[in-house]
Enzyme design. Sequence first.
Site, mmCIF file in Angstrom:
data_model
loop_
_atom_site.group_PDB
_atom_site.id
_atom_site.type_symbol
_atom_site.label_atom_id
_atom_site.label_comp_id
_atom_site.label_asym_id
_atom_site.label_seq_id
_atom_site.Cartn_x
_atom_site.Cartn_y
_atom_site.Cartn_z
ATOM 1 N N LYS A 157 24.171 76.990 17.637
ATOM 2 C CA LYS A 157 24.029 75.561 17.301
ATOM 3 C C LYS A 157 24.073 74.757 18.595
ATOM 4 C CE LYS A 157 27.432 73.036 15.251
ATOM 5 N NZ LYS A 157 27.711 72.030 16.293
ATOM 6 N N GLU B 133 26.346 64.958 11.183
ATOM 7 C CA GLU B 133 27.781 64.645 11.208
ATOM 8 C C GLU B 133 28.010 63.135 11.198
ATOM 9 O OE1 GLU B 133 30.085 66.791 14.095
ATOM 10 O OE2 GLU B 133 31.906 65.652 13.644
ATOM 11 N N ASP C 299 28.581 78.112 18.353
ATOM 12 C CA ASP C 299 28.341 76.792 18.971
ATOM 13 C C ASP C 299 28.090 76.928 20.474
ATOM 14 O OD1 ASP C 299 28.069 74.190 18.178
ATOM 15 O OD2 ASP C 299 30.209 73.858 17.801
ATOM 16 N N GLU D 257 24.181 70.761 20.133
ATOM 17 C CA GLU D 257 24.427 69.348 19.815
ATOM 18 C C GLU D 257 23.381 68.450 20.456
ATOM 19 O OE1 GLU D 257 29.233 68.982 19.300
ATOM 20 O OE2 GLU D 257 28.227 67.388 20.390
ATOM 21 N N ASP E 278 32.809 74.708 18.373
ATOM 22 C CA ASP E 278 33.615 74.361 19.552
ATOM 23 C C ASP E 278 34.862 73.579 19.138
ATOM 24 O OD1 ASP E 278 32.365 72.014 18.867
ATOM 25 O OD2 ASP E 278 31.455 71.654 20.829
ATOM 26 N N SER E 279 34.970 73.218 17.852
ATOM 27 C CA SER E 279 36.197 72.632 17.314
ATOM 28 C C SER E 279 37.371 73.588 17.501
ATOM 29 C CB SER E 279 36.033 72.266 15.833
ATOM 30 O OG SER E 279 35.551 73.381 15.110
HETATM 31 O O1 KIV Z 1 32.515 72.544 16.087
HETATM 32 C C1 KIV Z 1 32.469 72.258 14.890
HETATM 33 O O2 KIV Z 1 33.388 72.546 14.110
HETATM 34 C C2 KIV Z 1 31.290 71.558 14.395
HETATM 35 C C3 KIV Z 1 31.323 71.122 12.968
HETATM 36 C C4 KIV Z 1 32.099 69.866 12.876
HETATM 37 C C5 KIV Z 1 29.968 70.986 12.406
HETATM 38 O O3 KIV Z 1 30.380 71.335 15.121
#
Ligand code: KIV
Length: 275
Positions: A111, A180, A82, A113, A43-44
């Site tokens: 993934k 993280e 994500d 969180e 999600d970055s």
């Molecule tokens: O969204 C992302 O890039 C992440 C990484 C920082 C692990 O969750």
Amino acid sequence: MFTIPDFKAAKEAGRRIAMLTCYDVSTAAILQDAGIDAVLVGDSVAMVVHGHPSTTTATIDMIETHIRAVRSGAPDLCVVGDMPFLSTRRGLAAGVDAAGALIRAGANAVKIEGLSGHEELIPALVGGGVPVMGHLGLLPQSVNVLGGYSKRGKDVDEADRIVQDARELERLGCFAMVLECIPAKLAARIQAEVGIPTIGIGAGLACDGQILVSNDMLGLTAGYVPAFAKRYLNAHELFRQAFTEYIEEVRQGEFPPAGKAAVAAGGTAGGSNQA
Ligand code: KIV
């Protein structure tokens, strides 16, 4: 091809896992060519590609779009998608649907969180055939609760809680977890105490693998870059030089080159739709 079961096999064999984030077709093809183990369509993307101030603006549609791009550039790559902000908080059925959308877009796993509130969703997904990667320590989707992006697990109580959560993620069926921004000692403790691989970002060397945001390590990110994100290339400068050269050549009438040979040599680039 590195697959989801290979995460555990790698930990057992003591072979470190190399991951990077990836959001687009060209980078995906290069990463597959370079031999990366797996990529995260994180999600970055909301921050480093779309220029938003945090990851809370990422949506399932956004992540799906980027997974499709990555999958089309790298058909054989192991891709983790994500689950964006609040997509896991609208009830079990909505969470399952959201994860299903990412898998249908081309991800091999999702993934999630944090642990709290995901105790039902994680086993439901795993039982339904969706591998789940956990994520503990700094949880960027909670930036407004946390008040910033500072290191987590510095005091004993929080460190113990993170260790307990790591054990629970393993028990619930996660195949790996991102750690993280936690102290290296805490990451080492988790790495030793849980049986699934730990993938660190700003969590020291003891983790079973590492992940970085690609744009940060390539030197493409315009704004703040965390100190732990080693810059392997100054892509901003290299791109700028190439763009400047092109602009100059156009203005000077040097591009395109004149003559028959130049036309034959130029051909059509992959992205060009002009014959
Ligand atoms: O969204 C992302 O890039 C992440 C990484 C920082 C692990 O969750």
